[in-house]
Write an enzyme that holds these catalytic residues in place. Sequence first.
Site, short mmCIF file in Angstrom:
data_model
loop_
_atom_site.label_atom_id
_atom_site.label_comp_id
_atom_site.label_asym_id
_atom_site.label_seq_id
_atom_site.Cartn_x
_atom_site.Cartn_y
_atom_site.Cartn_z
N HIS A 159 6.28 99.16 -82.61
CA HIS A 159 7.54 98.68 -81.73
C HIS A 159 8.80 99.43 -82.13
O HIS A 159 9.84 98.76 -81.88
CB HIS A 159 7.70 97.11 -82.15
CG HIS A 159 6.76 96.12 -81.26
ND1 HIS A 159 7.02 95.93 -80.30
CD2 HIS A 159 5.50 95.66 -81.61
CE1 HIS A 159 5.83 95.12 -79.60
NE2 HIS A 159 5.11 94.88 -80.69
N LYS A 190 21.26 89.76 -77.71
CA LYS A 190 20.03 90.57 -78.49
C LYS A 190 20.33 90.19 -79.83
O LYS A 190 21.59 90.07 -80.12
CB LYS A 190 19.83 91.71 -77.99
CG LYS A 190 21.14 92.62 -78.03
CD LYS A 190 20.95 94.17 -77.34
CE LYS A 190 20.65 94.12 -75.85
NZ LYS A 190 19.42 94.66 -75.30
N ARG A 191 19.49 90.53 -80.79
CA ARG A 191 19.65 90.73 -81.97
C ARG A 191 20.81 91.74 -82.20
O ARG A 191 20.94 92.86 -81.78
CB ARG A 191 18.38 91.39 -82.73
CG ARG A 191 18.35 91.69 -84.17
CD ARG A 191 16.85 91.73 -84.79
NE ARG A 191 16.27 92.70 -84.18
CZ ARG A 191 16.31 93.98 -84.51
NH1 ARG A 191 16.90 94.38 -85.45
NH2 ARG A 191 15.65 95.04 -83.80
N LYS A 244 21.80 98.81 -81.27
CA LYS A 244 21.86 98.15 -79.83
C LYS A 244 23.43 98.00 -79.25
O LYS A 244 23.56 98.03 -78.08
CB LYS A 244 21.58 96.91 -80.06
CG LYS A 244 19.98 96.57 -80.33
CD LYS A 244 19.51 95.02 -80.37
CE LYS A 244 17.98 95.05 -80.87
NZ LYS A 244 17.04 95.13 -79.86
N THR A 297 12.86 93.66 -73.80
CA THR A 297 12.37 92.47 -72.77
C THR A 297 13.30 91.99 -72.07
O THR A 297 13.30 91.44 -71.04
CB THR A 297 11.14 91.73 -73.54
OG1 THR A 297 11.84 91.08 -74.54
CG2 THR A 297 9.88 92.52 -74.05
N LYS A 336 13.92 90.60 -68.05
CA LYS A 336 14.39 89.29 -67.79
C LYS A 336 15.63 89.06 -66.96
O LYS A 336 15.78 88.39 -65.99
CB LYS A 336 14.75 88.14 -69.02
CG LYS A 336 13.39 88.01 -69.81
CD LYS A 336 13.63 87.59 -71.34
CE LYS A 336 12.26 87.72 -72.10
NZ LYS A 336 12.56 87.47 -73.66
#
Length: 810
Positions: free
Chosen positions: A357, A545-546, A551, A653, A657
């Site tokens: 991952h 998100k985290r 990110k 993911t 969504k």
Amino acid sequence: MTKQAFTTKTLEDALVAKLALNFSKTPEEATEQEMFKACALVLRDVMAARGVECSRQVRRNQQKQVHYLSLEFLMGRSLMKNAYNLDVLPQLKDALDHLGFKAGDIFELEPDAGLGNGGLGRLAACYLDSMTTLDIPATGYSICYELGIFKQKIVEGQQVELPDNWKDLGAAWLMPKPEEAQAVHFGGTLREFWDDGHLHIVNEDATTVLAIPCDMVVAGYDTKHVNTLRLWDARATKPVDMSLFSRGEYLKAAEEEAMAETIAKVLYPEDNHYEGKSLRLKQQYFFVSATIQSIATKHLDTYGTLKNFHEKNAIQINDTHPALVVPELMRIFIDEAGMDWDEAWDITTKSVAYTNHTVLAEALERWPQPLMQQLLPRIWQIIQEISRRWQQKVEDFYHDPAKTQQMAIIWNGEVRMANLCIAGGMAVNGVSGLHSDILRKDVFRDACGMEPWKFQNVTNGIDHRRWLSEINPGLDSLVCELTGGKDYLLKPLTLQKLDAYADDAAVLERLAKIKRENKEAFALYAKKSQGVILNPDAIFDVQVKRLHEYKRQLLNVLHIITLYQRLHDDPNAITQPHTFLFGAKAAPGYAVAKRIIRLINSLADQIEHDPVCKDKLQVVFLENYRVSLAEKLIPASEVSQQISTAGKEASGTGNMKFMMNGALTVGTLDGANVEMHDVLGDENMFLFGLRADEVARMKREGYVPQRLYSRDETLRRCLDAMRAGFRDGVSYEDLYQRLLFGSGGSPADEYLLLADYQAYCQAEKRMVATYSDTARWNAMSLRNIARSGIFAADRAVAEYADNIWHVPHR
């Protein structure tokens, strides 16, 4: 649809009976908590009864079973989901109403089962739903964390971690099965002896911890098939020492019990110190050993031998956390079943598959050799032999010491778990096309060169029944009307029919109305839960998100600072109100991520108190981001920020969504954004920034962010403002230094925020311009929904079933 388990009346009767039997209460006397538990127990009974029948059929037909091991399962709330899958959600709502309760209040009461911290755990939950819906006999395995991921509180702009006692009510779904407990051993010494021509190895003086299974039954949609999530709780084998207790040595008397129970206390203890590393390794072996023992015991009960284990079991390990599956299987096959090495290795390598991952080096786990030797002496012996044989294989193939070093399982005093997974598995897959290419060509290039047949791609997917139909009923109704029914719930590519309506003004108007209603509903929720006033006329521009530097939440912040400065230069610069919504938890020990959270809150405070920004610009940090919050936010979102540094995000993911709910993506060509772009094209998303190969080349050639700072006045002004801080008086000199000069061993602007800054600002500008063209925006939104079916978890699980597990499915 399968025959409904209940009508409203029979469900009402069942709830009344459950309240009487379990709580000695009538509905008039019952609390909301007791009613929630009654609902859970009634549905659990239905699923448990189905589970007994499913298990009987699997044994009778000797079906191959899938075992999905993940240290995270982010299940969220279960009551509404189980009622939906059992096709009794409307009846449950009516029954609660008849009994004097508000269904919404009962659903809202349930805590999130926070047994994970991000996409890894949410993916595992989606896949378990899809495996069940596709009638694949499967079991998920994890730890029954008492606290799970922390509750996040924002105090004076900073993240504070509070315990998350999800089991207070969440335990209603759990069925403890102490009769199926497994003993897991740590430490001790090894005694070896020969008997009957076999070498026997006995672990003596070990500390033994009991793993108690707590099963959570999972219902599929439109099927009577159910599967199980088996969560392992930890208990000491020795009772409290009463002699010590009677002498007043209370803590010492309960010492072993406390040590055992610590294993299942908290998700992901900090591992930046020895004790944390030790506990984390204990957690991993505890859950792996208990799981493999349980699988082997059930297999022996059915077949009387382990020699056909690989023909009847497929073990999928979700990231490297369950990597000890490989040596634990070898231990059972050799030490308990009496197999020789070659036979045991053949069966092991035909049973185990590994999903990677991440490409981040820090997430490819490595354990200190002394810790492994001390905690798991027999496992260490087996890993040594696996490593020796694997290294010989690599040397014989490549004759290159550099490649041997790169691919070694044990090297320089460390055990490399990703290499152990590759050596011991039948398949290795990435989770998006780009990610899998990077694994093949870069991260695991040498392993792929030696065993190319192992490497596959399975792009992640989401449970579209939960993430569209259940959370967005208005959109679900429109989809069903336009596509001719509910076929899309089992055939998600049916969503493609929506493409035909992209020029239908009436349909686009209805889509806009649904989005507006969702925005208004979220605004009410935000006011109630956080006291924040949101303007539904504003663009809802969302990044949730985290919190991790790759990110690039910080890039989003830099753009907002630039907008704020532009607004001060020209109060008419923003004509379309723009609300930026953030939600993120930072790992408790990740100092930089916590500073970014504080910066977001500083900027939000500055903008909130500046009259120039009123009805033009707003920033909101949503506290305690979790699955149940995402379920409310995503249907209301209009812009999805997917802006990670290209080549760093494995898949994502959340992007799927948002797409499925009609939000438009501002993003880089990273992770599954690449495949989203394949189906959407440039015209239906807002791409920007360097591509993965350009990122690699820029780093290779030498990236100097100070040059960008020197020649770009807008960027310089933005960074200077961040450095100085805002009205709360907090300076962000540390983040400024980290971007321009590096810090703590990290290079300057490691994730290339400044290199992508101008391109990102331009992408946001294009997005705002497009938003003003309502018809075009709604057409783009509809196309996103129409083309999102490929990202359903059902498709991903079917690919695993066909290409890796080799099990049939409906």
